[in-house]
Design a protein around this motif. Sequence first.
Motif, PDB file in Angstrom:
ATOM      1  N   GLY A  98       0.823  -1.200   0.000  1.00 30.95           N
ATOM      2  CA  GLY A  98       0.000   0.000   0.000  1.00 30.95           C
ATOM      3  C   GLY A  98       0.860   1.254   0.000  1.00 30.95           C
ATOM      4  O   GLY A  98       0.638   2.184  -0.776  1.00 30.95           O
ATOM      5  N   ALA A  99       1.863   1.265   0.871  1.00 32.70           N
ATOM      6  CA  ALA A  99       2.774   2.404   0.917  1.00 32.70           C
ATOM      7  C   ALA A  99       3.565   2.531  -0.375  1.00 32.70           C
ATOM      8  O   ALA A  99       3.829   3.639  -0.852  1.00 32.70           O
ATOM      9  N   LEU A 100       3.945   1.404  -0.961  1.00 33.40           N
ATOM     10  CA  LEU A 100       4.717   1.442  -2.202  1.00 33.40           C
ATOM     11  C   LEU A 100       3.894   2.023  -3.346  1.00 33.40           C
ATOM     12  O   LEU A 100       4.435   2.723  -4.214  1.00 33.40           O
ATOM     13  N   TYR A 101       2.597   1.748  -3.373  1.00 35.07           N
ATOM     14  CA  TYR A 101       1.752   2.363  -4.402  1.00 35.07           C
ATOM     15  C   TYR A 101       1.681   3.872  -4.198  1.00 35.07           C
ATOM     16  O   TYR A 101       1.654   4.636  -5.164  1.00 35.07           O
ATOM     17  N   ALA A 102       1.652   4.307  -2.948  1.00 42.29           N
ATOM     18  CA  ALA A 102       1.686   5.746  -2.682  1.00 42.29           C
ATOM     19  C   ALA A 102       2.998   6.341  -3.177  1.00 42.29           C
ATOM     20  O   ALA A 102       3.016   7.411  -3.796  1.00 42.29           O
ATOM     21  N   VAL A 103       4.088   5.645  -2.931  1.00 37.85           N
ATOM     22  CA  VAL A 103       5.403   6.122  -3.363  1.00 37.85           C
ATOM     23  C   VAL A 103       5.484   6.151  -4.888  1.00 37.85           C
ATOM     24  O   VAL A 103       6.051   7.080  -5.478  1.00 37.85           O
ATOM     25  N   MET A 104       4.914   5.147  -5.558  1.00 40.23           N
ATOM     26  CA  MET A 104       4.921   5.145  -7.027  1.00 40.23           C
ATOM     27  C   MET A 104       4.119   6.320  -7.583  1.00 40.23           C
ATOM     28  O   MET A 104       4.508   6.934  -8.586  1.00 40.23           O
ATOM     29  N   ALA A 105       2.994   6.629  -6.939  1.00 38.97           N
ATOM     30  CA  ALA A 105       2.216   7.795  -7.379  1.00 38.97           C
ATOM     31  C   ALA A 105       3.038   9.071  -7.218  1.00 38.97           C
ATOM     32  O   ALA A 105       3.004   9.963  -8.081  1.00 38.97           O
ATOM     33  N   LEU A 106       3.786   9.158  -6.136  1.00 36.85           N
ATOM     34  CA  LEU A 106       4.638  10.328  -5.925  1.00 36.85           C
ATOM     35  C   LEU A 106       5.777  10.374  -6.935  1.00 36.85           C
ATOM     36  O   LEU A 106       6.204  11.459  -7.340  1.00 36.85           O
ATOM     37  N   LEU A 107       6.269   9.207  -7.352  1.00 34.87           N
ATOM     38  CA  LEU A 107       7.319   9.177  -8.373  1.00 34.87           C
ATOM     39  C   LEU A 107       6.812   9.784  -9.679  1.00 34.87           C
ATOM     40  O   LEU A 107       7.537  10.541 -10.339  1.00 34.87           O
ATOM     41  N   VAL A 108       5.575   9.477 -10.044  1.00 35.38           N
ATOM     42  CA  VAL A 108       4.974  10.085 -11.241  1.00 35.38           C
ATOM     43  C   VAL A 108       4.896  11.600 -11.070  1.00 35.38           C
ATOM     44  O   VAL A 108       5.211  12.364 -11.988  1.00 35.38           O
ATOM     45  N   ALA A 109       4.490  12.039  -9.874  1.00 32.22           N
ATOM     46  CA  ALA A 109       4.363  13.482  -9.618  1.00 32.22           C
ATOM     47  C   ALA A 109       5.724  14.171  -9.674  1.00 32.22           C
ATOM     48  O   ALA A 109       5.840  15.285 -10.207  1.00 32.22           O
ATOM     49  N   VAL A 110       6.743  13.534  -9.126  1.00 34.19           N
ATOM     50  CA  VAL A 110       8.093  14.109  -9.159  1.00 34.19           C
ATOM     51  C   VAL A 110       8.566  14.252 -10.604  1.00 34.19           C
ATOM     52  O   VAL A 110       9.131  15.283 -10.994  1.00 34.19           O
ATOM     53  N   ALA A 111       8.328  13.213 -11.407  1.00 37.23           N
ATOM     54  CA  ALA A 111       8.727  13.270 -12.819  1.00 37.23           C
ATOM     55  C   ALA A 111       7.968  14.368 -13.556  1.00 37.23           C
ATOM     56  O   ALA A 111       8.545  15.105 -14.358  1.00 37.23           O
ATOM     57  N   ALA A 112       6.669  14.494 -13.278  1.00 36.65           N
ATOM     58  CA  ALA A 112       5.863  15.521 -13.940  1.00 36.65           C
ATOM     59  C   ALA A 112       6.324  16.922 -13.555  1.00 36.65           C
ATOM     60  O   ALA A 112       6.419  17.821 -14.399  1.00 36.65           O
ATOM     61  N   ARG A 113       6.617  17.100 -12.266  1.00 39.35           N
ATOM     62  CA  ARG A 113       7.040  18.416 -11.783  1.00 39.35           C
ATOM     63  C   ARG A 113       8.373  18.845 -12.409  1.00 39.35           C
ATOM     64  O   ARG A 113       8.604  20.031 -12.640  1.00 39.35           O
TER      65      ARG A 113
END
Length: 215
Positions: free
Chosen positions: A127-142
């Motif tokens: 569950g936490a890893l899916y949250a981290v993966m979502a943040l990875l997408v956000a970091v790349a987008a930013r």
Amino acid sequence: MNRVLYGAPATATIASLCVGAFLVAAFQAHSLMDVIWSSPTGTSTVLWGPFVASEPNGLFRAVTSGFMHLDITHLAVNVLMLVVVGAAVERAVGTGPFVLAYIAGVLGGSAAVLIFDFDQPTAGASGALYAVMALLVAVAARSNADLRAPLVLVGGNLVFTLITPNVSLWGHLGGLLAGALMAAPLTSDKMRVRWGGAAAAVAVAAAATTVPLWA
């Protein structure tokens, strides 16, 4: 390994906690493949609705379950993902906000399981890893980076979740939602916004874990 974890002390600590908890449970169970129900540590940390509802401090399982794994394969896959993806996100958002975001991901996954799949025992950092993966997408987008790799990572894991039996769909979706909701504040240029967004996510996710108990 040191190079991968450079600048990511929280990721290293979380991975160590997962490995340590598993080794204790495996030693008690005399097994690397059946540690949850065959060890006191596994049984006392797994997330299971009836335990959560019946024990005085049952809600602590919403956190402890995020550090316990079912077997050695489960542990190895999740720790590898944590080390690779978690370290990159931690370096991008900062150690403090990352810790809070990780906890929010654990709680978000646990809340979804308790609300939508109350009778399903669940454990693991997914569950936490899916949250981290979502943040990875956000970091790349930013940072205006190529989004294909992080999106494929998330999509591939979602497909795996849907086609693999005995995988906690709601735990994964709950963590993913928590990460998506934190995406904007955690990638802000202002550190106080990152801290505030992560802290708010922890509070909301923690409150959500109590919903099944009073509903």
